[in-house]
Design an enzyme around this catalytic site. Structure first.
Site, PDB file in Angstrom:
ATOM      1  N   SER A  23       0.823  -1.200   0.000  1.00  9.41           N
ATOM      2  CA  SER A  23       0.000   0.000   0.000  1.00  9.41           C
ATOM      3  C   SER A  23       0.860   1.255   0.000  1.00  9.41           C
ATOM      4  O   SER A  23       1.725   1.443   0.855  1.00  9.41           O
ATOM      5  CB  SER A  23      -0.909  -0.006   1.230  1.00  9.41           C
ATOM      6  OG  SER A  23      -1.772   1.102   1.205  1.00  9.41           O
ATOM      7  N   LYS A  70      -5.203 -13.359   0.096  1.00  8.81           N
ATOM      8  CA  LYS A  70      -4.157 -13.019   1.064  1.00  8.81           C
ATOM      9  C   LYS A  70      -4.802 -13.015   2.442  1.00  8.81           C
ATOM     10  O   LYS A  70      -5.801 -12.335   2.662  1.00  8.81           O
ATOM     11  CB  LYS A  70      -3.562 -11.645   0.745  1.00  8.81           C
ATOM     12  CG  LYS A  70      -2.699 -11.023   1.859  1.00  8.81           C
ATOM     13  CD  LYS A  70      -1.380 -11.737   2.027  1.00  8.81           C
ATOM     14  CE  LYS A  70      -0.567 -11.169   3.181  1.00  8.81           C
ATOM     15  NZ  LYS A  70      -0.083  -9.803   2.947  1.00  8.81           N
ATOM     16  N   GLN A  83      -4.755  -6.478  -6.406  1.00  4.97           N
ATOM     17  CA  GLN A  83      -5.285  -6.864  -5.093  1.00  4.97           C
ATOM     18  C   GLN A  83      -6.440  -5.951  -4.716  1.00  4.97           C
ATOM     19  O   GLN A  83      -6.309  -4.729  -4.728  1.00  4.97           O
ATOM     20  CB  GLN A  83      -4.202  -6.805  -4.025  1.00  4.97           C
ATOM     21  CG  GLN A  83      -4.657  -7.409  -2.701  1.00  4.97           C
ATOM     22  CD  GLN A  83      -3.568  -7.407  -1.643  1.00  4.97           C
ATOM     23  OE1 GLN A  83      -3.473  -6.489  -0.840  1.00  4.97           O
ATOM     24  NE2 GLN A  83      -2.737  -8.454  -1.650  1.00  4.97           N
ATOM     25  N   ARG A 129       8.041  -5.733   2.876  1.00  2.00           N
ATOM     26  CA  ARG A 129       8.904  -4.660   3.383  1.00  2.00           C
ATOM     27  C   ARG A 129      10.348  -4.819   2.940  1.00  2.00           C
ATOM     28  O   ARG A 129      11.062  -3.840   2.753  1.00  2.00           O
ATOM     29  CB  ARG A 129       8.806  -4.620   4.914  1.00  2.00           C
ATOM     30  CG  ARG A 129       7.461  -4.119   5.405  1.00  2.00           C
ATOM     31  CD  ARG A 129       7.345  -4.160   6.918  1.00  2.00           C
ATOM     32  NE  ARG A 129       7.146  -5.508   7.435  1.00  2.00           N
ATOM     33  CZ  ARG A 129       7.113  -5.810   8.721  1.00  2.00           C
ATOM     34  NH1 ARG A 129       7.319  -4.868   9.625  1.00  2.00           N
ATOM     35  NH2 ARG A 129       6.896  -7.048   9.113  1.00  2.00           N
ATOM     36  N   CYS A 182      -5.283  -7.050   5.647  1.00  2.00           N
ATOM     37  CA  CYS A 182      -4.842  -5.725   6.089  1.00  2.00           C
ATOM     38  C   CYS A 182      -5.264  -5.461   7.533  1.00  2.00           C
ATOM     39  O   CYS A 182      -6.449  -5.570   7.865  1.00  2.00           O
ATOM     40  CB  CYS A 182      -5.399  -4.642   5.172  1.00  2.00           C
ATOM     41  SG  CYS A 182      -4.828  -2.986   5.626  1.00  2.00           S
ATOM     42  N   GLY A 212       5.977 -12.487   5.643  1.00  5.45           N
ATOM     43  CA  GLY A 212       6.281 -12.117   7.021  1.00  5.45           C
ATOM     44  C   GLY A 212       7.733 -12.265   7.387  1.00  5.45           C
ATOM     45  O   GLY A 212       8.304 -13.356   7.329  1.00  5.45           O
ATOM     46  N   ASP A 213       8.378 -11.142   7.752  1.00  3.77           N
ATOM     47  CA  ASP A 213       9.773 -11.115   8.210  1.00  3.77           C
ATOM     48  C   ASP A 213      10.759 -11.564   7.140  1.00  3.77           C
ATOM     49  O   ASP A 213      11.737 -12.258   7.425  1.00  3.77           O
ATOM     50  CB  ASP A 213       9.956 -11.963   9.473  1.00  3.77           C
ATOM     51  CG  ASP A 213       9.225 -11.372  10.674  1.00  3.77           C
ATOM     52  OD1 ASP A 213       8.778 -10.218  10.577  1.00  3.77           O
ATOM     53  OD2 ASP A 213       9.099 -12.068  11.694  1.00  3.77           O
TER      54      ASP A 213
END
Length: 359
Positions: free
Chosen positions: A27, A150, A79, A240, A109, A216-217
């Site tokens: 986002s 997701k 998405q 990320r 989200c 994740g991570d």
């Protein structure tokens, strides 16, 4: 150091992806410029940032931007997020008509304003509505594009939340979705606390051959390979860990092939940013409109600089388009490569500042 792992090409229905590491929907970040630069550095598949169904259906400049899919932007996923099944299905149909190769349904989200409108991760509390939305999308696209979902591992850590997770996942699979991405934090956790990779392993064992992507991570190529090895998932979505770091995809490809991962040089970083700017300006209309979007990416590139605090201080000083070139050249000058090892090591691959970014 090399970290060889079995290479299982990823396919999402009729869409052949290949390398099992793709760019997530981010986002505020994964616009056309980011997706293109990621592809040019090895991402085999990328998702547009999550969009509301109502925005896809409302005529205007934003709708035209969302529904503009150039030839080079494939395969690409759209998405969707929303709360009304009928509107959700109509929006999915518009995405497919515009050229999106895959429709991804967001049940993950955790942002408060999203939850307050009964969208995203909130729907993990309501299997009936969630599955009605899956039905609406599948009927609307009528087999013209794969549909994926997701999810997070539940709304919270309660047994009831986990049961609802399985109800939605199993129901969506039975209805005909192509794959699911699972982020093994709860909605209540947001981005804090452990990402339980063992939950991913349990999901993959439970569904057998059905494609599961993990999330994740994943802050380095070594994390990506570790998740593939430890959980058995079919692929991963890098979120990320690829903001300001499109190089991660080529690094993953090297590790999976048993080759050392290489650090990006200052020259390659400048080239990636030049390409990003070249793409962002026409996408947003002119340099002034493009700058806020490109600037935030540029600052994220600075987090990977060997003098990251100084780099950020210089890059946040960017106020106008005329500052882009001089500041990029100054911060990412060749002199910062002097004496630096070319091979990326696991201990040098994680950037703690990224922990604060939203996924």
């Amino acid at each position: 150091m090399t970290t060889a792992a079995p290479f299982r090409p990823l396919a999402l229905g009729k869409v052949a992806v290949g390398m099992p590491a793709v760019q997530a929907a981010l986002s505020g970040y994964s616009d056309l410029a980011m997706r293109t630069v990621a592809r040019e550095h090895g991402a085999p598949y990328a998702l547009n940032e999550v969009v509301l169904d109502e925005v896809v259906l409302q005529k205007g400049k934003l709708q035209r931007r969302i529904l503009s899919v150039p030839e080079h932007d494939h395969p690409v996923g759209g998405q969707l997020m929303g709360s009304d099944p009928a509107r959700f299905g109509a929006a999915a149909r518009e995405l497919v008509k515009a050229g999106y190769d895959i429709v991804d349904v967001n049940f993950g989200c955790p942002v408060n304003k999203v939850l307050g409108r009964r969208r995203g991760g909130w729907l993990l509390q309501d299997p009936e509505t969630a599955l009605a939305m899956v039905d609406a999308v599948l009927q609307a696209v009528a087999g013209d594009a794969p549909v994926t979902v997701k999810m997070r591992r539940g709304s919270d850590d309660s047994p009831d939340a986990e049961r609802r997770f399985w109800t939605i996942l199993e129901g969506a699979i039975a209805r005909g979705i192509t794959a699911a991405t699972v982020h093994p934090r709860t909605v209540a956790q947001k981005y804090v606390g452990p990402s339980r990779w063992e939950f991913l392993a349990n999901v993959k064992r439970h569904v057998g051959a059905f494609p599961i992507l993990g999330s994740g991570d994943l802050f380095s190529p070594f994390d990506v390979v570790a998740m593939l090895r430890q959980t058995g998932v079919d692929g991963v979505t890098v979120a990320r860990g690829c903001i300001g770091n499109p190089f991660v995809f080529g690094q993953v490809r090297d590790l999976l092939a048993g080759r050392p991962a290489q650090r990006p040089t200052m020259a390659s970083t400048r080239a990636a940013l030049a390409r990003h700017w070249q793409l962002a300006v026409p996408f947003y209309g002119d340099e002034r409109r493009a700058l806020p979007h490109a600037r935030m990416h540029c600052i994220k590139y600075g987090q990977y600089h060997r003098e990251s605090v100084w780099a950020r201080e210089r890059l946040v000083a960017m106020r106008g388009p005329e500052h882009w070139g001089p500041l990029v050249d100054e911060v990412f000058a060749d002199r910062f490569d002097e004496g630096r090892a070319t091979e990326l090591r696991p201990e040098d691959a994680v950037v703690p500042a990224l922990q604060s970014c939203s996924e």
